[in-house]
Design a protein around this motif. Structure first.
Motif, PDB file in Angstrom:
ATOM      1  N   ARG A  18       0.882  -1.003   0.045  1.00  0.00           N
ATOM      2  CA  ARG A  18      -0.030   0.169  -0.095  1.00  0.00           C
ATOM      3  C   ARG A  18       0.987   1.508   0.069  1.00  0.00           C
ATOM      4  O   ARG A  18       0.575   1.764  -0.485  1.00  0.00           O
ATOM      5  N   GLY A  19       1.788   1.220   0.578  1.00  0.00           N
ATOM      6  CA  GLY A  19       2.724   2.211   0.805  1.00  0.00           C
ATOM      7  C   GLY A  19       3.740   2.606  -0.030  1.00  0.00           C
ATOM      8  O   GLY A  19       4.065   3.771  -1.035  1.00  0.00           O
ATOM      9  N   SER A  20       4.116   1.501  -1.251  1.00  0.00           N
ATOM     10  CA  SER A  20       5.030   1.417  -2.117  1.00  0.00           C
ATOM     11  C   SER A  20       4.013   1.664  -3.431  1.00  0.00           C
ATOM     12  O   SER A  20       4.450   2.280  -4.443  1.00  0.00           O
ATOM     13  N   ILE A  21       2.870   1.880  -3.338  1.00  0.00           N
ATOM     14  CA  ILE A  21       1.960   1.500  -4.387  1.00  0.00           C
ATOM     15  C   ILE A  21       1.711   3.751  -5.159  1.00  0.00           C
ATOM     16  O   ILE A  21       2.088   3.630  -5.794  1.00  0.00           O
ATOM     17  N   GLY A  22       1.785   4.036  -3.391  1.00  0.00           N
ATOM     18  CA  GLY A  22       1.421   5.500  -4.143  1.00  0.00           C
ATOM     19  C   GLY A  22       3.101   6.407  -4.259  1.00  0.00           C
ATOM     20  O   GLY A  22       3.121   7.160  -4.609  1.00  0.00           O
ATOM     21  N   ASN A  23       3.836   5.352  -3.619  1.00  0.00           N
ATOM     22  CA  ASN A  23       5.157   5.629  -4.018  1.00  0.00           C
ATOM     23  C   ASN A  23       5.535   5.970  -5.351  1.00  0.00           C
ATOM     24  O   ASN A  23       6.195   6.725  -6.128  1.00  0.00           O
ATOM     25  N   LEU A  24       5.038   5.115  -5.884  1.00  0.00           N
ATOM     26  CA  LEU A  24       5.170   4.993  -7.798  1.00  0.00           C
ATOM     27  C   LEU A  24       4.232   6.068  -8.420  1.00  0.00           C
ATOM     28  O   LEU A  24       5.252   6.526  -9.153  1.00  0.00           O
ATOM     29  N   VAL A  25       3.599   6.044  -8.171  1.00  0.00           N
ATOM     30  CA  VAL A  25       2.462   7.025  -8.862  1.00  0.00           C
ATOM     31  C   VAL A  25       3.491   8.536  -8.367  1.00  0.00           C
ATOM     32  O   VAL A  25       2.987   8.892  -9.314  1.00  0.00           O
ATOM     33  N   GLU A  26       3.619   8.783  -7.136  1.00  0.00           N
ATOM     34  CA  GLU A  26       4.281  10.118  -7.000  1.00  0.00           C
ATOM     35  C   GLU A  26       5.456  10.107  -7.766  1.00  0.00           C
ATOM     36  O   GLU A  26       5.948  11.350  -8.877  1.00  0.00           O
ATOM     37  N   TRP A  27       6.605   8.968  -8.237  1.00  0.00           N
ATOM     38  CA  TRP A  27       7.520   9.367  -9.162  1.00  0.00           C
ATOM     39  C   TRP A  27       7.278   8.661 -10.715  1.00  0.00           C
ATOM     40  O   TRP A  27       8.021   9.752 -11.389  1.00  0.00           O
ATOM     41  N   GLN A 157      11.348   1.129  -1.544  1.00  0.00           N
ATOM     42  CA  GLN A 157      11.046   2.050  -2.302  1.00  0.00           C
ATOM     43  C   GLN A 157      11.792   2.749  -3.237  1.00  0.00           C
ATOM     44  O   GLN A 157      11.149   3.401  -3.638  1.00  0.00           O
ATOM     45  N   TYR A 158      12.827   2.280  -3.193  1.00  0.00           N
ATOM     46  CA  TYR A 158      13.708   2.586  -4.955  1.00  0.00           C
ATOM     47  C   TYR A 158      12.561   1.387  -6.169  1.00  0.00           C
ATOM     48  O   TYR A 158      12.744   1.980  -6.909  1.00  0.00           O
ATOM     49  N   VAL A 159      12.410   0.159  -5.678  1.00  0.00           N
ATOM     50  CA  VAL A 159      11.459  -0.474  -6.478  1.00  0.00           C
ATOM     51  C   VAL A 159      10.319   0.253  -7.055  1.00  0.00           C
ATOM     52  O   VAL A 159      10.257   0.697  -8.134  1.00  0.00           O
ATOM     53  N   THR A 160       9.425   1.324  -6.168  1.00  0.00           N
ATOM     54  CA  THR A 160       8.592   1.590  -7.081  1.00  0.00           C
ATOM     55  C   THR A 160       9.165   2.859  -7.245  1.00  0.00           C
ATOM     56  O   THR A 160       8.678   3.837  -8.570  1.00  0.00           O
ATOM     57  N   LEU A 161      10.304   3.678  -6.724  1.00  0.00           N
ATOM     58  CA  LEU A 161      10.470   4.860  -7.437  1.00  0.00           C
ATOM     59  C   LEU A 161      11.060   4.353  -8.930  1.00  0.00           C
ATOM     60  O   LEU A 161      10.360   6.236  -9.522  1.00  0.00           O
ATOM     61  N   VAL A 162      12.165   4.048  -8.823  1.00  0.00           N
ATOM     62  CA  VAL A 162      12.340   3.209 -11.079  1.00  0.00           C
ATOM     63  C   VAL A 162      11.281   2.903 -11.024  1.00  0.00           C
ATOM     64  O   VAL A 162      10.938   3.505 -12.528  1.00  0.00           O
ATOM     65  N   ALA A 163      10.269   2.317 -10.741  1.00  0.00           N
ATOM     66  CA  ALA A 163       9.345   1.521 -11.485  1.00  0.00           C
ATOM     67  C   ALA A 163       8.696   2.660 -11.960  1.00  0.00           C
ATOM     68  O   ALA A 163       7.840   2.745 -12.940  1.00  0.00           O
ATOM     69  N   GLY A 164       8.039   3.943 -11.123  1.00  0.00           N
ATOM     70  CA  GLY A 164       7.844   4.877 -11.685  1.00  0.00           C
ATOM     71  C   GLY A 164       8.231   5.590 -12.662  1.00  0.00           C
ATOM     72  O   GLY A 164       7.842   5.815 -14.007  1.00  0.00           O
ATOM     73  N   GLN A 165       9.936   5.364 -12.622  1.00  0.00           N
ATOM     74  CA  GLN A 165      10.191   6.086 -14.375  1.00  0.00           C
ATOM     75  C   GLN A 165      10.372   5.096 -15.517  1.00  0.00           C
ATOM     76  O   GLN A 165      10.002   5.390 -16.470  1.00  0.00           O
ATOM     77  N   LEU A 166      10.069   3.602 -14.324  1.00  0.00           N
ATOM     78  CA  LEU A 166       9.969   2.808 -15.684  1.00  0.00           C
ATOM     79  C   LEU A 166       8.242   2.966 -16.772  1.00  0.00           C
ATOM     80  O   LEU A 166       8.101   2.536 -17.963  1.00  0.00           O
ATOM     81  N   VAL A 167       7.373   3.315 -15.728  1.00  0.00           N
ATOM     82  CA  VAL A 167       6.215   3.422 -16.769  1.00  0.00           C
ATOM     83  C   VAL A 167       5.822   4.409 -16.870  1.00  0.00           C
ATOM     84  O   VAL A 167       5.620   4.416 -18.172  1.00  0.00           O
ATOM     85  N   ALA A 168       6.901   5.621 -16.807  1.00  0.00           N
ATOM     86  CA  ALA A 168       6.415   7.004 -17.376  1.00  0.00           C
ATOM     87  C   ALA A 168       7.469   6.619 -18.742  1.00  0.00           C
ATOM     88  O   ALA A 168       6.652   6.485 -19.894  1.00  0.00           O
ATOM     89  N   LEU A 169       8.672   5.834 -18.432  1.00  0.00           N
ATOM     90  CA  LEU A 169       9.174   5.384 -19.964  1.00  0.00           C
ATOM     91  C   LEU A 169       8.093   4.596 -21.210  1.00  0.00           C
ATOM     92  O   LEU A 169       8.054   4.384 -22.530  1.00  0.00           O
ATOM     93  N   GLY A 170       7.557   3.825 -20.158  1.00  0.00           N
ATOM     94  CA  GLY A 170       6.595   2.580 -20.618  1.00  0.00           C
ATOM     95  C   GLY A 170       5.362   3.525 -21.629  1.00  0.00           C
ATOM     96  O   GLY A 170       4.903   3.326 -22.731  1.00  0.00           O
ATOM     97  N   VAL A 171       4.575   4.404 -20.442  1.00  0.00           N
ATOM     98  CA  VAL A 171       4.032   5.549 -21.462  1.00  0.00           C
ATOM     99  C   VAL A 171       4.357   5.908 -22.594  1.00  0.00           C
ATOM    100  O   VAL A 171       3.958   6.403 -23.103  1.00  0.00           O
ATOM    101  N   GLN A 172       5.383   6.241 -22.323  1.00  0.00           N
ATOM    102  CA  GLN A 172       5.804   6.947 -23.897  1.00  0.00           C
ATOM    103  C   GLN A 172       6.027   6.125 -24.792  1.00  0.00           C
ATOM    104  O   GLN A 172       6.116   6.658 -26.081  1.00  0.00           O
ATOM    105  N   ILE A 173       6.716   4.759 -24.732  1.00  0.00           N
ATOM    106  CA  ILE A 173       7.105   4.005 -25.813  1.00  0.00           C
ATOM    107  C   ILE A 173       6.129   3.675 -26.576  1.00  0.00           C
ATOM    108  O   ILE A 173       5.722   3.969 -27.695  1.00  0.00           O
ATOM    109  N   VAL A 174       4.623   3.423 -25.408  1.00  0.00           N
ATOM    110  CA  VAL A 174       3.550   2.866 -26.398  1.00  0.00           C
ATOM    111  C   VAL A 174       2.578   4.386 -27.124  1.00  0.00           C
ATOM    112  O   VAL A 174       2.482   3.931 -28.481  1.00  0.00           O
ATOM    113  N   LEU A 175       3.315   5.495 -26.594  1.00  0.00           N
ATOM    114  CA  LEU A 175       2.778   6.732 -27.312  1.00  0.00           C
ATOM    115  C   LEU A 175       3.357   6.273 -28.881  1.00  0.00           C
ATOM    116  O   LEU A 175       2.520   7.955 -29.559  1.00  0.00           O
TER     117      LEU A 175
END
Length: 469
Positions: A18-27, A157-175
């Motif tokens: 629960r703590g990590s999911i929010g961390n992912l979205v913020e990052w 914390q860094y799993v979700t921190l980096v995953a946030g960047q990863l999701v950002a890149l994933g969205v970029q690739i899809v677009l």
């Protein structure tokens, strides 16, 4: 009796998730700016020179870092006074506002100078949010983790921190697969900010159901039931928790956080945030290919975090930090020099991956190491403020320095700058003591009238650095 431990462990896992999911979205919201700046730079800063455009957006990126110390102070103080859960909910609310503002702000051609001004305000809000998010999430994940597994669980914390960047890149690739360059430059870049704002609103609702950490609840109960020279009753305890006055009783710990962070933050932002622009502008690799290189490398990087965190529970935190310090100091210049001349995508990925393996020695455990330095009553502020100040000064300016040196024809000087920052942190790692064996999280008693004995392992002024001969 046989089910007690599994149930307890499942509860820990649930709280960490629960703590990590929010961390992912913020990052994600934080990194979307960097990932899509190559597309929206000319929307807010219309100039003919692409490097000058990137330099302008990088400057706003750096200004956002200036708000992180304020966020680390304000939300760290709030977390120490009113709870980790409340502070985490507040931080994601502020992030939603910043992302939504970027998503709907018209360009320079429409509203003139108001466009970059609004972009700046939005980025300041995001900086405030992220500054508080790091402090509170690092504290929360460290506190809710099981004893003996704090390195493993806090690494998320860094799993979700980096995953946030990863999701950002994933969205970029899809677009990039569905939109051409013109569409991306005109309006496509707004989509990820809308996604981020919506995600932050969802997390804001989810975080309201999080459990508060046992350490904070115990500290609150202790403050209400005891009165001594420091707290002077429950009202005094409420005011003293999270105050700068209390934080200043831990000067060595604050300096240690700064030394721990300096090299790590410069290296992290160099090999993650700036790496994308470096491969495009210097190596000459196409944007779409660079996006895939970064995506795959960061995906592996995410997997490495809990492995290294678990390793630190066995061998200690200090050994991993020294690995990062030595390897980063020696190999940064060779890696960057070779990468600057590399156009082969596989070779570029391998070089980036090598750098990320080195940084893992820092990223996987930096949250728990800092949390283990401070007592509960000041932990969020102690972790957040010195860290955020260091990141603002060194991490936030890394990309701006790199682009300025490139524009001035001295790009290679930046490689030495990164290596030098890591070397400074290496000195800290060498002289510090092992925090896992003197952790304030595990050492704190649940009841004690004397606040000075609240943390027998880390009293104010007790050194966490030892001189070695």
């Amino acid at each position: 009796m046989t089910t007690t431990q599994p149930v307890g462990e499942r509860r820990v896992v649930a709280n960490v998730l629960r703590g990590s999911i929010g961390n992912l979205v913020e990052w994600y919201d934080w990194y979307v700016y960097a990932a899509f700046s190559v597309y929206f730079a000319k929307t807010f800063f219309p100039q003919d020179d692409p490097t000058a455009q990137l330099l302008s957006t990088a400057a706003v990126f750096a200004v956002g870092f200036l708000m992180r110390p304020i966020g680390g102070w304000a939300l760290g103080r709030y977390a120490d006074r009113f709870g980790r859960r409340s502070a985490l909910t507040l931080s994601v609310t502020v992030m939603a506002a910043g992302s939504l503002m970027i998503a709907v702000t018209p360009g320079y051609q429409t509203i003139g100078l108001a466009a970059p001004a609004l972009l700046l305000v939005a980025r300041l809000l995001q900086g405030l949010s992220v500054g508080g998010e790091y402090a509170t999430s690092a504290t929360y994940l460290s506190e809710v983790a099981s004893a003996g597994k704090r390195g493993f669980y806090s690494s998320f914390q860094y799993v979700t921190l980096v995953a946030g960047q990863l999701v950002a890149l994933g969205v970029q690739i899809v677009l990039q697969q569905f939109l051409d360059t013109a569409q991306m430059n005109n309006w496509g870049w707004r989509i990820p900010f809308v996604i981020g704002a919506a995600g932050a609103l969802i997390v804001m609702w989810l975080r309201r159901g999080m459990d508060e950490s046992e350490q904070f609840r115990a500290e609150s109960e202790r403050a209400k039931s005891t009165a001594d020279a420091v707290t002077a009753g429950s009202a005094g305890a409420q005011k003293s928790r999270g105050s700068l006055r209390i934080l200043l009783q831990y000067p060595r710990e604050c300096l240690l956080v700064i030394g721990l962070t300096l090299g790590g933050t410069v290296a992290f932002y160099t090999y993650t945030t700036y790496m994308q622009k470096f491969m495009i502008n210097t190596s000459g690799i196409s944007k779409s290919t660079v996006a895939w290189i970064n995506f795959v490398a960061l995906l592996v990087f995410v997997v490495l975090q809990p492995l290294a965190g678990a390793l630190s529970d066995r061998v200690g935190r200090r050994k991993l930090l020294i690995f990062f310090g030595v390897a980063g100091t020696v190999l940064t210049v060779p890696i960057m020099t070779v990468l600057a001349r590399t156009t082969n995508p596989v070779a570029a990925w391998a070089l980036m991956m090598g750098a990320l393996v080195i940084i893992t020695g820092y990223t996987s455990i930096n949250a728990i190491v800092k949390a283990e330095l401070f007592p509960t009553k000041i932990r969020a502020l102690g972790v957040g403020l010195p860290y955020a100040l260091t990141v603002a000064i060194f991490g936030g300016t890394a990309e701006t320095i790199a682009l300025a040196l490139k524009k001035g024809g001295h790009e290679s000087l930046y490689f030495w700058y990164v290596a030098g920052c890591i070397a400074v942190s290496l000195v800290t790692y060498y002289f510090m003591r092992e925090t896992s064996t003197a952790s304030t999280i595990d050492a704190e008693p649940t009841t004690d009238a004397d606040t000075r004995s609240d943390v027998a392992a880390a009293e104010p002024g007790r050194p966490f650095v030892t001189v070695r001969d």
